[in-house]
Design an enzyme around this catalytic site. Structure first.
Site, PDB file in Angstrom:
ATOM      1  N   LYS A 186       0.855  -1.198   0.000  1.00 17.10           N
ATOM      2  CA  LYS A 186       0.000   0.000   0.000  1.00 17.10           C
ATOM      3  C   LYS A 186       0.886   1.242   0.000  1.00 17.10           C
ATOM      4  O   LYS A 186       1.478   1.599   1.018  1.00 17.10           O
ATOM      5  CB  LYS A 186      -0.938   0.044   1.212  1.00 17.10           C
ATOM      6  CG  LYS A 186      -2.051   1.052   0.953  1.00 17.10           C
ATOM      7  CD  LYS A 186      -2.556   1.783   2.170  1.00 17.10           C
ATOM      8  CE  LYS A 186      -1.790   2.997   2.588  1.00 17.10           C
ATOM      9  NZ  LYS A 186      -1.803   4.138   1.665  1.00 17.10           N
ATOM     10  N   GLU A 261      10.082   1.139  10.310  1.00 15.53           N
ATOM     11  CA  GLU A 261      11.198   2.044   9.995  1.00 15.53           C
ATOM     12  C   GLU A 261      10.624   3.452  10.090  1.00 15.53           C
ATOM     13  O   GLU A 261       9.796   3.830   9.268  1.00 15.53           O
ATOM     14  CB  GLU A 261      11.687   1.803   8.563  1.00 15.53           C
ATOM     15  CG  GLU A 261      12.246   0.431   8.304  1.00 15.53           C
ATOM     16  CD  GLU A 261      13.543   0.199   9.016  1.00 15.53           C
ATOM     17  OE1 GLU A 261      14.264   1.171   9.284  1.00 15.53           O
ATOM     18  OE2 GLU A 261      13.838  -0.962   9.320  1.00 15.53           O
ATOM     19  N   CYS A 294      14.469  10.815   5.854  1.00 13.20           N
ATOM     20  CA  CYS A 294      14.440  10.336   7.249  1.00 13.20           C
ATOM     21  C   CYS A 294      15.844  10.267   7.852  1.00 13.20           C
ATOM     22  O   CYS A 294      16.029  10.480   9.047  1.00 13.20           O
ATOM     23  CB  CYS A 294      13.772   8.972   7.315  1.00 13.20           C
ATOM     24  SG  CYS A 294      14.555   7.741   6.256  1.00 13.20           S
TER      25      CYS A 294
HETATM   26  P1  NAD Z   1       2.705   8.240   7.723  1.00 13.80           P
HETATM   27  O1  NAD Z   1       2.968   7.422   8.932  1.00 13.80           O
HETATM   28  O2  NAD Z   1       1.723   9.333   7.802  1.00 13.80           O
HETATM   29  O3  NAD Z   1       2.202   7.300   6.517  1.00 13.80           O
HETATM   30  C1  NAD Z   1       2.944   6.189   6.073  1.00 13.80           C
HETATM   31  C2  NAD Z   1       2.011   5.189   5.428  1.00 13.80           C
HETATM   32  O4  NAD Z   1       1.111   4.691   6.420  1.00 13.80           O
HETATM   33  C3  NAD Z   1       1.132   5.762   4.309  1.00 13.80           C
HETATM   34  O5  NAD Z   1       1.033   4.816   3.275  1.00 13.80           O
HETATM   35  C4  NAD Z   1      -0.203   5.935   4.990  1.00 13.80           C
HETATM   36  O6  NAD Z   1      -1.291   5.871   4.092  1.00 13.80           O
HETATM   37  C5  NAD Z   1      -0.216   4.746   5.930  1.00 13.80           C
HETATM   38  N1  NAD Z   1      -1.123   4.871   7.082  1.00 13.80           N
HETATM   39  C6  NAD Z   1      -1.528   5.996   7.718  1.00 13.80           C
HETATM   40  N2  NAD Z   1      -2.340   5.683   8.756  1.00 13.80           N
HETATM   41  C7  NAD Z   1      -2.441   4.334   8.773  1.00 13.80           C
HETATM   42  C8  NAD Z   1      -3.108   3.413   9.620  1.00 13.80           C
HETATM   43  N3  NAD Z   1      -3.857   3.816  10.651  1.00 13.80           N
HETATM   44  N4  NAD Z   1      -2.977   2.093   9.362  1.00 13.80           N
HETATM   45  C9  NAD Z   1      -2.231   1.667   8.336  1.00 13.80           C
HETATM   46  N5  NAD Z   1      -1.566   2.488   7.499  1.00 13.80           N
HETATM   47  C10 NAD Z   1      -1.663   3.810   7.713  1.00 13.80           C
HETATM   48  O7  NAD Z   1       4.115   8.754   7.247  1.00 13.80           O
HETATM   49  P2  NAD Z   1       4.412   9.739   6.030  1.00 13.80           P
HETATM   50  O8  NAD Z   1       4.029  11.114   6.435  1.00 13.80           O
HETATM   51  O9  NAD Z   1       3.893   9.164   4.764  1.00 13.80           O
HETATM   52  O10 NAD Z   1       6.001   9.614   5.937  1.00 13.80           O
HETATM   53  C11 NAD Z   1       6.886  10.421   6.614  1.00 13.80           C
HETATM   54  C12 NAD Z   1       7.495   9.671   7.769  1.00 13.80           C
HETATM   55  O11 NAD Z   1       8.134   8.482   7.319  1.00 13.80           O
HETATM   56  C13 NAD Z   1       8.588  10.496   8.441  1.00 13.80           C
HETATM   57  O12 NAD Z   1       8.499  10.345   9.839  1.00 13.80           O
HETATM   58  C14 NAD Z   1       9.866   9.848   7.908  1.00 13.80           C
HETATM   59  O13 NAD Z   1      11.001  10.052   8.709  1.00 13.80           O
HETATM   60  C15 NAD Z   1       9.467   8.425   7.859  1.00 13.80           C
HETATM   61  N6  NAD Z   1      10.362   7.649   6.984  1.00 13.80           N
HETATM   62  C16 NAD Z   1      11.201   6.732   7.551  1.00 13.80           C
HETATM   63  C17 NAD Z   1      12.081   6.009   6.747  1.00 13.80           C
HETATM   64  C18 NAD Z   1      13.008   4.979   7.331  1.00 13.80           C
HETATM   65  O14 NAD Z   1      13.580   4.203   6.582  1.00 13.80           O
HETATM   66  N7  NAD Z   1      13.179   4.932   8.639  1.00 13.80           N
HETATM   67  C19 NAD Z   1      12.106   6.240   5.371  1.00 13.80           C
HETATM   68  C20 NAD Z   1      11.242   7.201   4.832  1.00 13.80           C
HETATM   69  C21 NAD Z   1      10.364   7.889   5.648  1.00 13.80           C
END
Ligand code: NAD
Length: 491
Positions: A186, A261, A294
């Site tokens: 997803k 992650e 990130c």
């Molecule tokens: P987010 O947590 O808002 O969303 C991530 C994913 O989760 C999306 O696909 C979203 O649709 C889904 N999602 C949201 N609510 C959900 C739920 N209740 N149940 C299941 N899925 C759900 O994060 P974002 O804003 O898309 O991404 C930014 C974040 O990701 C930042 O904190 C960044 O640091 C982190 N990130 C971490 C890494 C890593 O490798 N550690 C890499 C890239 C981004």
């Protein structure tokens, strides 16, 4: 689920993009959609994408269960051959994928073409090789012959964020598939289009139907239905700590292993003996991709004696950065992904101002009619300031000074995060000492973002649970079994 809307698609800059789900080897439409706009020009609507719901999730999990039956019985080299076919398709379509992802999330086109999308093909190739080279451990003890068997676990749900979506999602799907699991991916709703392209090549690569599914939708709607389905046997998530908490609850309910992650707040420590010019240049590059990385070193820690020299060079390098359209080769600073995200970044800086933190430069939108924010440097009033303690995920860095190694370590380890760290020094012993003392999943010395795909990757603290990379991810996606046969009892 409604299947009356057939094969929704759109043409973007001459590239056809199908925008429905890919389930069981077929394009499946939802009756409702969500809109995707380009951060390069928010008035530019790119596509309407199928908006999955609970019935989409149920259908995808059912397809993944069926796909698992065939895929899990194939040998690692057979699976590897199919994964390599998909990698070939990615390599043959780099330009298309890079163009769509650039329009969809505004990452720099040049870096997508040269670095980010080619890495996606490498993700599949690396895991095809790693799975094939795995040797079962066998030994005799206590009068039995023991074998450790790595068994595919079942359907895996992979949920990914909006930054670098194509590379990052393939990095997470490749080990699941190589381990013999079927996958339901997803993508994030803010940048779903490049991964929708990926679905075009899955059947041709030879994946049996239902092995590799891609469903589109809003996290709180579709994501939740996927993670709560008891037929799902692994959940692999990348995103924010807030969402990880929701997913952790769902995983706990069904007793399903999950990896997370999450965000980071990396320290970039510069010692007086460092190549200050190289450190300043690298520090300035943390503004790239609008700081939406990130792993970025967003907290600059500089030894007090070189503060002014370092800041002069850092400011000079930042002055050479070019804000603009991510498709232009001269651009180094892209816009934020979405107006809501820009507002979040802006709110952090405004609250820093109110808090009495010093804005050294930046601190404003670059121009009113776009999503660009000026590269911003803040000297916090104290280490407790929100801009030091919370991930901003924008082009906003902080700078603090330290007087000795102990203070540099204490500052580096003073947030709840622990994803990455960077150290600049010419002293080998110091590099070891500081590198080992920083609590983070990856620490780079005198470099940044260099990755060996066999090394573990992940975060400490609220930066995550579990490790990706190499055999670590294969093990997560497998059920390990010990088979013990009484010696001499069989011939
Ligand atoms: P987010 O947590 O808002 O969303 C991530 C994913 O989760 C999306 O696909 C979203 O649709 C889904 N999602 C949201 N609510 C959900 C739920 N209740 N149940 C299941 N899925 C759900 O994060 P974002 O804003 O898309 O991404 C930014 C974040 O990701 C930042 O904190 C960044 O640091 C982190 N990130 C971490 C890494 C890593 O490798 N550690 C890499 C890239 C981004």
């Amino acid at each position: 689920m409604n299947k009356t809307v057939q094969d929704r698609h759109v043409e973007i800059e001459g590239i056809p993009v199908r925008t429905d789900h890919f389930i069981g080897g077929e394009r499946i439409a939802s009756p409702t959609t969500f809109e995707v706009r380009s951060p390069l020009d928010w008035s530019w609507k790119l596509a309407d994408v199928s908006r999955g719901d609970a019935s989409t999730a149920a259908r995808a999990v059912e397809a993944a269960q069926q796909g698992f039956e065939t895929w899990s019985r194939m040998s690692p080299p057979e699976r590897g051959r199919i994964m390599n076919n998909l990698a070939d398709s990615i390599d043959a379509n780099i330009e298309k994928i890079a163009t769509i992802e650039c329009l969809d999330m505004a990452m720099l086109l040049d870096s997508l073409r040269k670095r980010v999308i080619p890495r996606a093909a490498r993700n599949f190739r690396a895991y095809a090789d790693l799975a094939a080279e795995y040797q079962e451990r066998t030994w005799c003890s206590n009068g039995t012959h023991n074998t450790v068997i790595r068994m595919p676990a079942g359907p895996a749900v992979v949920i990914t964020p909006w930054n670098a979506p194509f590379m990052l999602s393939t990095w997470k799907c490749a080990p699941a598939l190589a381990a013999g699991n079927s996958v339901i991916l997803k993508p994030a709703e803010w940048s779903p289009l490049s991964l929708s392209l990926l679905a075009d090549w899955i059947n041709d690569a030879g994946f049996p139907p239902g092995t590799f599914n891609i469903v589109q939708g809003i996290g709180g709607e579709l994501g939740q239905s996927l993670t709560g389905d008891p037929r799902v046997k692994r959940i692999s998530f990348t995103g924010s700590p807030e969402t990880a908490r929701h997913i952790g609850h769902a995983a706990a309910e069904n007793i399903v292993p999950f990896t997370a992650e999450l965000g980071g707040k990396g320290a970039l420590a510069v010692f007086a003996d460092a190549d200050i010019d190289a450190a300043a240049q690298k520090a300035s590059s943390q503004f790239h991709d609008s700081g939406q990385v990130c792993l970025a070193g967003t907290r600059i820690l500089v030894e007090e004696s070189i503060r002014d020299d370092f800041l002069e060079k850092f400011t000079m390098y930042t002055g050479k950065q070019v804000q603009g359209d991510s498709r232009d080769m001269a651009t180094t600073l892209s816009p934020a992904i979405h107006p809501d995200h820009l507002e979040k970044v802006e709110a952090f800086v405004n609250s820093a101002r109110k808090n009495g933190d010093k804005i050294i430069f930046g601190g404003r939108r670059w121009k009113q009619d776009g999503l660009w924010y000026e590269p911003t440097l803040i000297e916090p009033k104290s280490n407790d300031s929100e801009v030091v303690q919370r991930e901003i995920f924008g082009p906003v860095l902080t700078v603090q000074t330290f007087v000795d190694e102990a203070e540099s370590i204490s500052l580096a380890n003073s947030t709840a995060y622990g994803l990455s760290g960077m150290v600049y020094t010419r002293d080998a012993a110091k590099a070891e000492r500081i590198g080992r003392a920083i609590r983070a999943g990856t620490v780079w010395v005198n470099t940044f973002l260099v990755r060996d795909l066999t090394a573990p990757f992940g975060g400490m603290g609220i930066s995550g649970i579990g490790r990706e990379g190499g055999h670590y991810a294969l093990e997560f996606h497998s059920d390990l079994k010990t088979l013990q046969i009484l010696e001499g009892s069989v011939a």
